[in-house]
Design a protein around this motif. Structure first.
Motif, PDB file in Angstrom:
ATOM      1  N   SER A   1     -44.834 -99.523 -37.571  1.00 22.14           N
ATOM      2  CA  SER A   1     -45.596 -98.893 -36.491  1.00 22.14           C
ATOM      3  C   SER A   1     -47.097 -99.042 -36.726  1.00 22.14           C
ATOM      4  N   GLU A   2     -47.808 -99.400 -35.670  1.00 25.59           N
ATOM      5  CA  GLU A   2     -49.266 -99.471 -35.736  1.00 25.59           C
ATOM      6  C   GLU A   2     -49.911 -98.219 -35.153  1.00 25.59           C
ATOM      7  N   ARG A   3     -49.121 -97.398 -34.504  1.00 28.93           N
ATOM      8  CA  ARG A   3     -49.623 -96.133 -33.968  1.00 28.93           C
ATOM      9  C   ARG A   3     -48.717 -95.005 -34.440  1.00 28.93           C
ATOM     10  N   LYS A   4     -49.331 -94.012 -35.089  1.00 28.63           N
ATOM     11  CA  LYS A   4     -48.560 -92.903 -35.636  1.00 28.63           C
ATOM     12  C   LYS A   4     -49.010 -91.549 -35.096  1.00 28.63           C
ATOM     13  N   LEU A   5     -49.996 -91.567 -34.198  1.00 25.94           N
ATOM     14  CA  LEU A   5     -50.467 -90.342 -33.560  1.00 25.94           C
ATOM     15  C   LEU A   5     -50.494 -90.552 -32.052  1.00 25.94           C
ATOM     16  N   ILE A   6     -50.146 -89.527 -31.306  1.00 28.58           N
ATOM     17  CA  ILE A   6     -50.184 -89.594 -29.844  1.00 28.58           C
ATOM     18  C   ILE A   6     -50.782 -88.300 -29.299  1.00 28.58           C
ATOM     19  N   ARG A   7     -51.314 -88.392 -28.075  1.00 36.49           N
ATOM     20  CA  ARG A   7     -51.870 -87.212 -27.396  1.00 36.49           C
ATOM     21  C   ARG A   7     -50.792 -86.666 -26.459  1.00 36.49           C
ATOM     22  N   THR A   8     -50.045 -85.723 -26.963  1.00 38.02           N
ATOM     23  CA  THR A   8     -48.882 -85.213 -26.231  1.00 38.02           C
ATOM     24  C   THR A   8     -49.252 -84.649 -24.865  1.00 38.02           C
ATOM     25  N   THR A   9     -50.378 -83.930 -24.788  1.00 39.04           N
ATOM     26  CA  THR A   9     -50.773 -83.302 -23.520  1.00 39.04           C
ATOM     27  C   THR A   9     -50.970 -84.340 -22.428  1.00 39.04           C
ATOM     28  N   ARG A  10     -51.643 -85.434 -22.749  1.00 41.53           N
ATOM     29  CA  ARG A  10     -51.861 -86.495 -21.770  1.00 41.53           C
ATOM     30  C   ARG A  10     -50.533 -87.129 -21.341  1.00 41.53           C
ATOM     31  N   LEU A  11     -49.654 -87.369 -22.306  1.00 38.66           N
ATOM     32  CA  LEU A  11     -48.374 -88.003 -21.995  1.00 38.66           C
ATOM     33  C   LEU A  11     -47.507 -87.104 -21.118  1.00 38.66           C
ATOM     34  N   GLU A  12     -47.555 -85.809 -21.367  1.00 35.70           N
ATOM     35  CA  GLU A  12     -46.788 -84.880 -20.546  1.00 35.70           C
ATOM     36  C   GLU A  12     -47.274 -84.892 -19.094  1.00 35.70           C
ATOM     37  N   LYS A  13     -48.592 -85.044 -18.905  1.00 35.68           N
ATOM     38  CA  LYS A  13     -49.145 -85.105 -17.550  1.00 35.68           C
ATOM     39  C   LYS A  13     -48.698 -86.377 -16.832  1.00 35.68           C
ATOM     40  N   ILE A  14     -48.597 -87.474 -17.578  1.00 38.43           N
ATOM     41  CA  ILE A  14     -48.128 -88.734 -16.993  1.00 38.43           C
ATOM     42  C   ILE A  14     -46.678 -88.600 -16.548  1.00 38.43           C
ATOM     43  N   ILE A  15     -45.852 -87.977 -17.384  1.00 40.03           N
ATOM     44  CA  ILE A  15     -44.445 -87.756 -17.042  1.00 40.03           C
ATOM     45  C   ILE A  15     -44.323 -86.850 -15.821  1.00 40.03           C
ATOM     46  N   GLU A  16     -45.117 -85.787 -15.795  1.00 36.48           N
ATOM     47  CA  GLU A  16     -45.093 -84.861 -14.664  1.00 36.48           C
ATOM     48  C   GLU A  16     -45.476 -85.565 -13.364  1.00 36.48           C
ATOM     49  N   SER A  17     -46.524 -86.379 -13.429  1.00 37.89           N
ATOM     50  CA  SER A  17     -46.975 -87.100 -12.241  1.00 37.89           C
ATOM     51  C   SER A  17     -45.909 -88.076 -11.752  1.00 37.89           C
ATOM     52  N   ALA A  18     -45.250 -88.772 -12.687  1.00 38.76           N
ATOM     53  CA  ALA A  18     -44.204 -89.724 -12.317  1.00 38.76           C
ATOM     54  C   ALA A  18     -42.997 -89.016 -11.711  1.00 38.76           C
ATOM     55  N   MET A  19     -42.671 -87.843 -12.228  1.00 43.93           N
ATOM     56  CA  MET A  19     -41.570 -87.064 -11.663  1.00 43.93           C
ATOM     57  C   MET A  19     -41.864 -86.701 -10.210  1.00 43.93           C
ATOM     58  N   LYS A  20     -43.078 -86.234  -9.954  1.00 42.78           N
ATOM     59  CA  LYS A  20     -43.445 -85.836  -8.599  1.00 42.78           C
ATOM     60  C   LYS A  20     -43.493 -87.049  -7.668  1.00 42.78           C
ATOM     61  N   GLN A  21     -44.050 -88.158  -8.156  1.00 43.58           N
ATOM     62  CA  GLN A  21     -44.174 -89.356  -7.330  1.00 43.58           C
ATOM     63  C   GLN A  21     -42.810 -89.887  -6.906  1.00 43.58           C
ATOM     64  N   SER A  22     -41.833 -89.812  -7.820  1.00 46.97           N
ATOM     65  CA  SER A  22     -40.500 -90.349  -7.539  1.00 46.97           C
ATOM     66  C   SER A  22     -39.560 -89.315  -6.925  1.00 46.97           C
ATOM     67  N   LEU A  23     -40.088 -88.130  -6.622  1.00 53.88           N
ATOM     68  CA  LEU A  23     -39.333 -87.051  -5.975  1.00 53.88           C
ATOM     69  C   LEU A  23     -38.116 -86.627  -6.800  1.00 53.88           C
ATOM     70  N   ARG A  24     -38.281 -86.622  -8.106  1.00 58.35           N
ATOM     71  CA  ARG A  24     -37.214 -86.125  -8.989  1.00 58.35           C
ATOM     72  C   ARG A  24     -37.443 -84.646  -9.272  1.00 58.35           C
ATOM     73  N   THR A  25     -36.348 -83.938  -9.508  1.00 57.07           N
ATOM     74  CA  THR A  25     -36.462 -82.495  -9.724  1.00 57.07           C
ATOM     75  C   THR A  25     -36.198 -82.082 -11.167  1.00 57.07           C
ATOM     76  N   TYR A  26     -35.899 -83.055 -12.020  1.00 56.18           N
ATOM     77  CA  TYR A  26     -35.721 -82.770 -13.447  1.00 56.18           C
ATOM     78  C   TYR A  26     -36.856 -83.423 -14.227  1.00 56.18           C
ATOM     79  N   LEU A  27     -37.571 -82.628 -14.991  1.00 56.67           N
ATOM     80  CA  LEU A  27     -38.665 -83.146 -15.809  1.00 56.67           C
ATOM     81  C   LEU A  27     -38.113 -83.594 -17.160  1.00 56.67           C
ATOM     82  N   PRO A  28     -38.280 -84.881 -17.514  1.00 62.11           N
ATOM     83  CA  PRO A  28     -37.803 -85.341 -18.825  1.00 62.11           C
ATOM     84  C   PRO A  28     -38.478 -84.575 -19.963  1.00 62.11           C
TER      85      PRO A  28
END
Length: 235
Positions: A113-140
């Motif tokens: 692995s070349e990346r061992k740290l991630i910004r969880t808050t930003r990633l959660e916002k991306i997932i939330e936005s994708a859920m809303k855009q695709s009209l899904r009702t379950y948040l991964p």
């Protein structure tokens, strides 16, 4: 129709006050006003239908008219993927698998692995936005980043697969997967899993699989695997 998200909504909610950010989007971008319909999910499978009662520059009051629980698919898909060096590629993966249909995501730390740290808050916002855009009702569910060895020690049920490019006996994912309640797929970093990691995964019950003849990038392989599972298992 735009879908909004609030994890606090329940079936007992009769009125809902939108926060400043979503209210601005509702009024300024979507041009909604009093009497217009609104769809909201709590990310737990419920779709709430409401009507705007009041609007202001900083908030909107919505009367909840009805709620409906959408059934989950017959399977759950857990994608465990090593984050890419360029974070925008991993973010693209998160967006696409959320749109396609994934239940859980675990970022992995592998030997290469070349990346061992991630910004969880930003990633959660991306997932939330994708859920809303695709009209899904379950948040991964996005789990914390974890070393591969620790992930392999976790108790896992159902089908378990590992995609890698090393020589050895492998079958196509599309030929091996069957309808099951739980499916977990491991995708390694850009340098692939090491031989020792492959051995450990096999010992932990993960079957080596191929995603085709082409050598795929980490994020592409993950999206291909997710798409295959959803098409085969009927999402």
């Amino acid at each position: 129709m735009q879908l909004f998200y609030d994890p606090e909504l329940t079936t007992s909610t009769s009125e809902y006050q939108m926060g400043p950010e979503e209210s601005r989007h509702l009024i300024k971008v979507l041009r909604k006003n009093t009497g217009d319909d609104v769809l909201i999910t709590n990310g737990k499978g419920f779709l709430f239908k409401g009507v705007i009662r009041q609007v202001s520059a900083k908030w909107c009051m919505v009367d909840i008219q009805s709620s409906q629980k959408e059934e989950r698919t017959l399977f759950s898909l857990h994608m465990a993927v090593a984050p890419t060096k360029m974070m925008d590629r991993f973010e693209w993966f998160l967006e696409k698998v959320t749109e396609i249909g994934v239940t859980e995501i675990t970022p992995l730390i592998c030997q290469r692995s070349e990346r061992k740290l991630i910004r969880t808050t930003r990633l959660e916002k991306i997932i939330e936005s994708a859920m809303k855009q695709s009209l899904r009702t379950y948040l991964p569910v996005l789990h914390p980043i974890v070393p591969l060895d620790d992930f392999l020690k976790q108790d896992r049920q159902g089908q378990r697969y590992m995609a890698h490019c090393e020589p050895g006996e492998k079958g196509l994912l599309t030929n091996k997967v069957t309808r099951d309640k739980e499916i977990t797929i491991l995708i390694g970093p850009e340098g692939d899993f090491t031989s020792s990691e492959i051995f450990s995964a096999i010992q932990a019950g993960f079957s080596p699989i191929s995603l085709g003849k082409a050598r795929l990038r980490t994020e592409t392989a993950a999206v291909v695997a997710c798409t295959a599972i959803n098409l085969l298992c009927g999402n």
